[in-house]
Design an enzyme around this catalytic site. Structure first.
Site, PDB file in Angstrom:
ATOM      1  CG  ASP A  11      -1.751   1.148   1.470  1.00 23.87           C
ATOM      2  OD1 ASP A  11      -1.639   2.119   0.702  1.00 23.87           O
ATOM      3  OD2 ASP A  11      -2.552   1.104   2.415  1.00 23.87           O
ATOM      4  CB  ILE A  12       1.434   3.966  -2.446  1.00 25.21           C
ATOM      5  CG1 ILE A  12       2.691   4.768  -2.812  1.00 25.21           C
ATOM      6  CG2 ILE A  12       0.189   4.840  -2.403  1.00 25.21           C
ATOM      7  CD1 ILE A  12       2.728   5.233  -4.248  1.00 25.21           C
ATOM      8  CB  VAL A  34      -3.704   4.856  -5.687  1.00 22.87           C
ATOM      9  CG1 VAL A  34      -3.590   5.826  -6.830  1.00 22.87           C
ATOM     10  CG2 VAL A  34      -2.493   4.937  -4.775  1.00 22.87           C
ATOM     11  CG  ASP A  35      -7.054  10.807  -5.919  1.00 25.19           C
ATOM     12  OD1 ASP A  35      -6.459  11.405  -5.007  1.00 25.19           O
ATOM     13  OD2 ASP A  35      -7.705  11.381  -6.814  1.00 25.19           O
ATOM     14  CB  THR A 119      -2.476   0.131 -14.334  1.00 21.47           C
ATOM     15  OG1 THR A 119      -2.287   0.163 -12.911  1.00 21.47           O
ATOM     16  CG2 THR A 119      -1.208   0.545 -15.041  1.00 21.47           C
ATOM     17  CE1 TYR A 122      -9.249   8.420 -14.645  1.00 24.14           C
ATOM     18  CE2 TYR A 122      -7.066   9.344 -14.984  1.00 24.14           C
ATOM     19  CZ  TYR A 122      -8.372   9.489 -14.562  1.00 24.14           C
ATOM     20  OH  TYR A 122      -8.801  10.701 -14.068  1.00 24.14           O
TER      21      TYR A 122
HETATM   22  P1  ADP Z   1      -5.973   5.501 -12.369  1.00 26.17           P
HETATM   23  O1  ADP Z   1      -7.242   6.319 -12.371  1.00 26.17           O
HETATM   24  O2  ADP Z   1      -4.735   6.315 -12.677  1.00 26.17           O
HETATM   25  O3  ADP Z   1      -6.096   4.264 -13.175  1.00 26.17           O
HETATM   26  P2  ADP Z   1      -6.335   3.978  -9.891  1.00 26.17           P
HETATM   27  O4  ADP Z   1      -6.195   4.482  -8.489  1.00 26.17           O
HETATM   28  O5  ADP Z   1      -7.668   3.471 -10.316  1.00 26.17           O
HETATM   29  O6  ADP Z   1      -5.777   5.165 -10.815  1.00 26.17           O
HETATM   30  O7  ADP Z   1      -5.271   2.840 -10.119  1.00 26.17           O
HETATM   31  C1  ADP Z   1      -3.893   3.045 -10.297  1.00 26.17           C
HETATM   32  C2  ADP Z   1      -3.146   1.886  -9.687  1.00 26.17           C
HETATM   33  O8  ADP Z   1      -3.066   2.061  -8.278  1.00 26.17           O
HETATM   34  C3  ADP Z   1      -3.817   0.540  -9.904  1.00 26.17           C
HETATM   35  O9  ADP Z   1      -2.825  -0.383 -10.315  1.00 26.17           O
HETATM   36  C4  ADP Z   1      -4.345   0.167  -8.533  1.00 26.17           C
HETATM   37  O10 ADP Z   1      -4.356  -1.236  -8.320  1.00 26.17           O
HETATM   38  C5  ADP Z   1      -3.321   0.836  -7.649  1.00 26.17           C
HETATM   39  N1  ADP Z   1      -3.700   1.104  -6.248  1.00 26.17           N
HETATM   40  C6  ADP Z   1      -4.926   1.245  -5.695  1.00 26.17           C
HETATM   41  N2  ADP Z   1      -4.825   1.494  -4.376  1.00 26.17           N
HETATM   42  C7  ADP Z   1      -3.491   1.514  -4.069  1.00 26.17           C
HETATM   43  C8  ADP Z   1      -2.722   1.713  -2.878  1.00 26.17           C
HETATM   44  N3  ADP Z   1      -3.303   1.941  -1.698  1.00 26.17           N
HETATM   45  N4  ADP Z   1      -1.350   1.659  -2.975  1.00 26.17           N
HETATM   46  C9  ADP Z   1      -0.749   1.433  -4.161  1.00 26.17           C
HETATM   47  N5  ADP Z   1      -1.411   1.245  -5.318  1.00 26.17           N
HETATM   48  C10 ADP Z   1      -2.768   1.280  -5.282  1.00 26.17           C
END
Ligand code: ADP
Length: 181
Positions: A11-12, A34-35, A119, A122
């Site tokens: 988890d970032i 992730v946002d 990924t 989007y």
């Molecule tokens: P986008 O709209 O740019 O596609 P997303 O948040 O839907 O953004 O997904 C971007 C990537 O982040 C995906 O690979 C998703 O699995 C990943 N992701 C989601 N939550 C987390 C997290 N807490 N930490 C790291 N990566 C995450």
């Protein structure tokens, strides 16, 4: 070179680095994926600072403080929505990585963690996005000596295995790294 780039599954928001990168949308006012996780972990002050920025065009990046995160900074970048591949998606995704790293250099950041931008919702194909991410970061690091550590944070096994394969690390039959690269 590889010693400065690592791949982890996790988890970032939990990363202990100077800056984490957010895959934001162009309003910078929060979203899902992730946002949403970054805004939840950082607290409402992050949204308040984001409101002052007036959004961010696709391919560009903006920086805020990290508030309750252990990372001091958040670099918000807006990845392209996948529209079949003929709408400049590759170049826009590459510029997300370059512009985020350029902000990091400008602000004296030594360690930075990236999610797999574009990924998720989007829809950018994971393998193609990963090749772009790895190539851009490698190229940038060749001329950016102040950045000591870039971490690709993979949310889930599939992303982790894709990054490891693109980085060229050997895996054993259990899908674990055979040795430190
Ligand atoms: P986008 O709209 O740019 O596609 P997303 O948040 O839907 O953004 O997904 C971007 C990537 O982040 C995906 O690979 C998703 O699995 C990943 N992701 C989601 N939550 C987390 C997290 N807490 N930490 C790291 N990566 C995450």
């Amino acid at each position: 070179m590889s010693a400065r780039i690592s791949v982890v599954e996790g988890d970032i928001t939990q990363q202990r680095v100077d800056a984490i990168v957010n895959a934001a949308n162009s309003s910078l006012l929060g979203g899902g994926g992730v946002d949403g996780a970054i805004h939840r972990a950082a607290g409402l002050e992050l949204l308040a600072e984001c409101r002052t920025l007036g959004g961010c065009p696709t391919g560009e990046a903006r920086m805020t403080r990290g508030y309750r995160l252990s990372a001091r900074w958040v670099i918000h970048t807006v990845g392209p929505v996948w529209r079949g591949g003929d709408h400049g998606e590759d170049a826009l995704l590459a510029s997300c990585y370059r512009n985020s790293l350029a902000l990091a250099v400008e602000h004296g950041i030594h360690s930075i963690a990236f999610p797999a931008i574009s990924t998720g919702v989007y829809g950018f194909p994971l393998g193609q996005a990963t090749r772009i991410a790895v190539a851009e970061v490698r190229r940038f690091l060749e001329q950016a000596e102040t950045i000591e550590q870039v971490v690709f944070v993979c949310f889930g096994r599939r992303a982790y295995e894709t990054y490891v394969a693109v980085m060229g690390y050997p895996l054993n039959s259990l899908g674990q790294l055979k040795a430190d690269p």
